[in-house]
Write an enzyme that holds these catalytic residues in place. Sequence first.
Site, PDB file in Angstrom:
ATOM      1  N   GLY A  14       0.814  -1.223   0.000  1.00  0.00           N
ATOM      2  CA  GLY A  14       0.000   0.000   0.000  1.00  0.00           C
ATOM      3  C   GLY A  14       0.841   1.263   0.000  1.00  0.00           C
ATOM      4  N   ARG A  18      -2.777   8.652   2.366  1.00  0.00           N
ATOM      5  CA  ARG A  18      -3.630   9.424   3.288  1.00  0.00           C
ATOM      6  C   ARG A  18      -3.030   9.560   4.675  1.00  0.00           C
ATOM      7  NH1 ARG A  18      -9.130   6.760   3.162  1.00  0.00           N
ATOM      8  NH2 ARG A  18      -9.770   8.544   4.426  1.00  0.00           N
ATOM      9  N   LYS A  25       3.077   3.087   5.095  1.00  0.00           N
ATOM     10  CA  LYS A  25       1.943   2.938   6.012  1.00  0.00           C
ATOM     11  C   LYS A  25       2.133   1.821   7.039  1.00  0.00           C
ATOM     12  CE  LYS A  25      -2.210   1.432   4.552  1.00  0.00           C
ATOM     13  NZ  LYS A  25      -3.606   1.557   4.056  1.00  0.00           N
ATOM     14  N   ASP A 108      -2.295  -3.723   6.931  1.00  0.00           N
ATOM     15  CA  ASP A 108      -2.701  -2.542   7.714  1.00  0.00           C
ATOM     16  C   ASP A 108      -3.853  -2.840   8.666  1.00  0.00           C
ATOM     17  OD1 ASP A 108      -4.786  -2.819   5.957  1.00  0.00           O
ATOM     18  OD2 ASP A 108      -4.708  -0.783   5.167  1.00  0.00           O
ATOM     19  N   ASN A 230      -5.971   3.702   7.359  1.00  0.00           N
ATOM     20  CA  ASN A 230      -5.648   4.518   6.179  1.00  0.00           C
ATOM     21  C   ASN A 230      -5.224   5.928   6.551  1.00  0.00           C
ATOM     22  OD1 ASN A 230      -6.345   2.494   4.276  1.00  0.00           O
ATOM     23  ND2 ASN A 230      -8.491   2.943   4.653  1.00  0.00           N
ATOM     24  N   SER A 391      26.907  12.736  46.421  1.00  0.00           N
ATOM     25  CA  SER A 391      26.067  13.562  45.558  1.00  0.00           C
ATOM     26  C   SER A 391      26.887  14.448  44.632  1.00  0.00           C
ATOM     27  CB  SER A 391      25.176  14.451  46.414  1.00  0.00           C
ATOM     28  OG  SER A 391      24.306  13.634  47.148  1.00  0.00           O
TER      29      SER A 391
HETATM   30  C1  UD1 Z   1     -10.436  -4.306  -0.374  1.00  0.00           C
HETATM   31  C2  UD1 Z   1     -11.366  -5.368  -0.882  1.00  0.00           C
HETATM   32  C3  UD1 Z   1     -12.777  -5.090  -0.336  1.00  0.00           C
HETATM   33  C4  UD1 Z   1     -12.723  -5.081   1.171  1.00  0.00           C
HETATM   34  C5  UD1 Z   1     -11.692  -4.081   1.668  1.00  0.00           C
HETATM   35  C6  UD1 Z   1     -11.498  -4.225   3.160  1.00  0.00           C
HETATM   36  C7  UD1 Z   1     -10.576  -6.108  -3.085  1.00  0.00           C
HETATM   37  C8  UD1 Z   1     -10.735  -5.972  -4.545  1.00  0.00           C
HETATM   38  N1  UD1 Z   1     -11.388  -5.344  -2.335  1.00  0.00           N
HETATM   39  O1  UD1 Z   1     -10.871  -3.067  -0.926  1.00  0.00           O
HETATM   40  O2  UD1 Z   1     -13.689  -6.078  -0.777  1.00  0.00           O
HETATM   41  O3  UD1 Z   1     -13.999  -4.768   1.704  1.00  0.00           O
HETATM   42  O4  UD1 Z   1     -10.427  -4.309   1.050  1.00  0.00           O
HETATM   43  O5  UD1 Z   1     -10.666  -3.236   3.658  1.00  0.00           O
HETATM   44  O6  UD1 Z   1      -9.787  -6.905  -2.640  1.00  0.00           O
HETATM   45  N2  UD1 Z   1      -2.831  -3.934  -2.449  1.00  0.00           N
HETATM   46  C9  UD1 Z   1      -1.623  -4.279  -3.000  1.00  0.00           C
HETATM   47  N3  UD1 Z   1      -1.474  -4.183  -4.339  1.00  0.00           N
HETATM   48  C10 UD1 Z   1      -2.466  -3.772  -5.168  1.00  0.00           C
HETATM   49  C11 UD1 Z   1      -3.686  -3.402  -4.579  1.00  0.00           C
HETATM   50  C12 UD1 Z   1      -3.848  -3.501  -3.209  1.00  0.00           C
HETATM   51  O7  UD1 Z   1      -0.704  -4.686  -2.302  1.00  0.00           O
HETATM   52  O8  UD1 Z   1      -2.237  -3.722  -6.379  1.00  0.00           O
HETATM   53  C13 UD1 Z   1      -2.988  -4.058  -0.991  1.00  0.00           C
HETATM   54  C14 UD1 Z   1      -3.126  -2.691  -0.343  1.00  0.00           C
HETATM   55  O9  UD1 Z   1      -1.882  -2.204   0.082  1.00  0.00           O
HETATM   56  C15 UD1 Z   1      -4.012  -2.991   0.845  1.00  0.00           C
HETATM   57  C16 UD1 Z   1      -4.866  -4.156   0.363  1.00  0.00           C
HETATM   58  O10 UD1 Z   1      -4.183  -4.738  -0.716  1.00  0.00           O
HETATM   59  O11 UD1 Z   1      -3.252  -3.442   1.952  1.00  0.00           O
HETATM   60  C17 UD1 Z   1      -6.266  -3.723  -0.031  1.00  0.00           C
HETATM   61  O12 UD1 Z   1      -6.202  -2.852  -1.117  1.00  0.00           O
HETATM   62  P1  UD1 Z   1      -7.155  -1.592  -1.214  1.00  0.00           P
HETATM   63  O13 UD1 Z   1      -6.861  -0.903  -2.481  1.00  0.00           O
HETATM   64  O14 UD1 Z   1      -7.085  -0.806   0.035  1.00  0.00           O
HETATM   65  O15 UD1 Z   1      -8.561  -2.313  -1.346  1.00  0.00           O
HETATM   66  P2  UD1 Z   1      -9.963  -1.733  -0.940  1.00  0.00           P
HETATM   67  O16 UD1 Z   1     -10.476  -0.903  -2.061  1.00  0.00           O
HETATM   68  O17 UD1 Z   1      -9.932  -1.133   0.401  1.00  0.00           O
HETATM   69 CA    CA Z   2      -8.421  -0.460   1.981  1.00  0.00          CA
END
Ligand code: UD1
Ligand code: CA
Length: 451
Positions: A14, A18, A25, A108, A230, A391
Site C-alpha cells: 500500500g 492518506r 503505512k 494494515d 488509512n 552527591s
Molecule cells: C479491499 C477489498 C474489499 C474489502 C476491503 C477491506 C478487493 C478488490 N477489495 O478493498 O472487498 O472490503 O479491502 O478493507 O480486494 N494492495 C496491493 N497491491 C495492489 C492493490 C492492493 O498490495 O495492487 C494491498 C493494499 O496495500 C491494501 C490491500 O491490498 O493493503 C487492499 O487494497 P485496497 O486498495 O485498500 O482495497 P480496498 O479498495 O480497500
Molecule cells: Ca483499503
Amino acid sequence: MVARSSVTIVLAAGEGTRMRSSLPKVLHPVAGNTLLAHVLAAAARGKGAALAVVVGPDHQSVIDEVRRVRPDAATFVQRERKGTAHAVLAARDAIAKGADDLLIVFGDTPLLTAATFERLRGALQDGAALAVLGFRAADPTGYGRLLVEGDQLVAIREQADATEQERKVTLCNAGMMAFAGKSALQILDRIGNANSKNEYYLTDAVAIVRELGLRATVIETGEDEVRGINTKAQLAEAEAVMQAKLRQAALDAGVTIAAPETVFLAADTTFGRDVTIEPFVVIGPGVSIADGAVIHSFSHVVQAEIGKNASVGPYARIRPGTTLGEGVRIGNFVETKAAFLGAGAKANHLAYIGDAHVGEKANIGAGTIMCNYDGFDKHKTEVGAGAFVGSNSSLVAPVKIGAGAYIGSGSVITREVPGDALAVERSDQAIKPGWAKRFRDMKLLNRKPKS
Ligand code: UD1
Ligand code: CA
C-alpha cells in the site's frame, strides 16, 4: 487432527498516501510495534507455517522490518499496482510450494487475532475451498459486499460495481481470506480485470470458486478486529482499541492499575505477580516487570527488565538496555540507559546512569552523572558492590570504582578508585573567620545615602 501446513501472504504494498507521511503505512506504530509486526505476530504459527510479505517498489524499509520481526518470512515485490489478486500472485513462488492452507491478509489490519486465522483454517478443514472473513459494518460504504445464499457465499461485489440493492448489504469483506491450497493457484490464475477499475480483484475468487463447483463460506467477526488503517485518525483509534485490550489483559493477569486509562502498554509487556503501575505511566516495547515491582507515576520505560520488588519513579526514564535487579530503587528524575544495577542498588534522585554496571547495594547519590560520551564514543562506568557515590559527582568513563569505595560529594572522577578507598576530587575548603561580617561592614560604610 492432522496438522495442516500453511502459507500466509501479507499484502503490504500500500502507498498509504492518506497518512501524509514519508514512512510507509505498514511501518506506523501501534502499541509499541509496527502495523506489520502486529499482523505478522497474528499470522498462522506452528510447524509448517510459512510467511510471505508482498511489498511495493522502493520499500527496502518494509523489507528490513520483515527481517527484524520474522527473519523466516519471504518477501516479494509487486512492481505495479494492479489490484489485490495481482499482489497475491507476486508471491506465486510461495503459493506454488503447495501448503494445505493459503491465508491472505492486509498489512494494515493490526487488530486481527491469531484465533481468527485459526477459525478461517477450520472452515477449510470442513471442506470449503475458500473462507472469507466478514463483518457487519456500521457504514458499509467502500467495502466489498458479501452476497450470501443460505450458508454459502456466492459473490463479493466491490462498491464501485455494486447495484443499488447490493449496496444496502451490510455484511462486508474484511479483506482476509483463506484458500484450500490444492485449488488456490487454479482460482487465482482465472481472476481477470474486467471491472470498473481494471484491477485484478481478489474478491472475484468467490464467483470462480462457485463456477468450479467448489464451496465458499463466510466467517464473521466484529468490526473492531478488522479495522484497516488509512489515516492518522484511524491509527489513533486502533491505538485506543489496542490499549484497552492490553490494559484489560494486564488487569486480568493481576496487575494493580488504579487508573488504567492513563497507562500505556506495549503488546509484548510482561508482568509478574503483584506488580503495581501507578497513573500516567508509559511502557514501550520490550519491557518485563517482575513480581512485586512498582512503577510510580509519570515514568517512561522502554526495553528494560525490571527486577522483583524494584521501585521505579515517580518521574523516572528507563531507556533501552536497562536491567534492574531485585529491590533496586530508581527515584525521581533518574535516567538509565544500557545499565545494569545489581540487587539492592539505589539511585534515588536526579542522576544519569548510562553504559554502566552498578554492583549490588551500591548507592548512587543525587546529581551523579556518568559522563559516558566524549563526543565520538561511548564508554563504560563500573561501580563495585556496596560503593557509595556522593552527591553531585561526575564519573568520567571509562572508569572503575572498586567495591565498597566512597566518592566524596562533588568529585570529578577520571581514574580508577580502588575498593574500600575514599576518592575526593575538589579543592580544600577554606575558612576565613569573620570575613563575612567585615565585608558587610565595609559595604555599609561606603554606601552613599540614596537621594
Ligand atoms: C479491499 C477489498 C474489499 C474489502 C476491503 C477491506 C478487493 C478488490 N477489495 O478493498 O472487498 O472490503 O479491502 O478493507 O480486494 N494492495 C496491493 N497491491 C495492489 C492493490 C492492493 O498490495 O495492487 C494491498 C493494499 O496495500 C491494501 C490491500 O491490498 O493493503 C487492499 O487494497 P485496497 O486498495 O485498500 O482495497 P480496498 O479498495 O480497500
Ligand atoms: Ca483499503
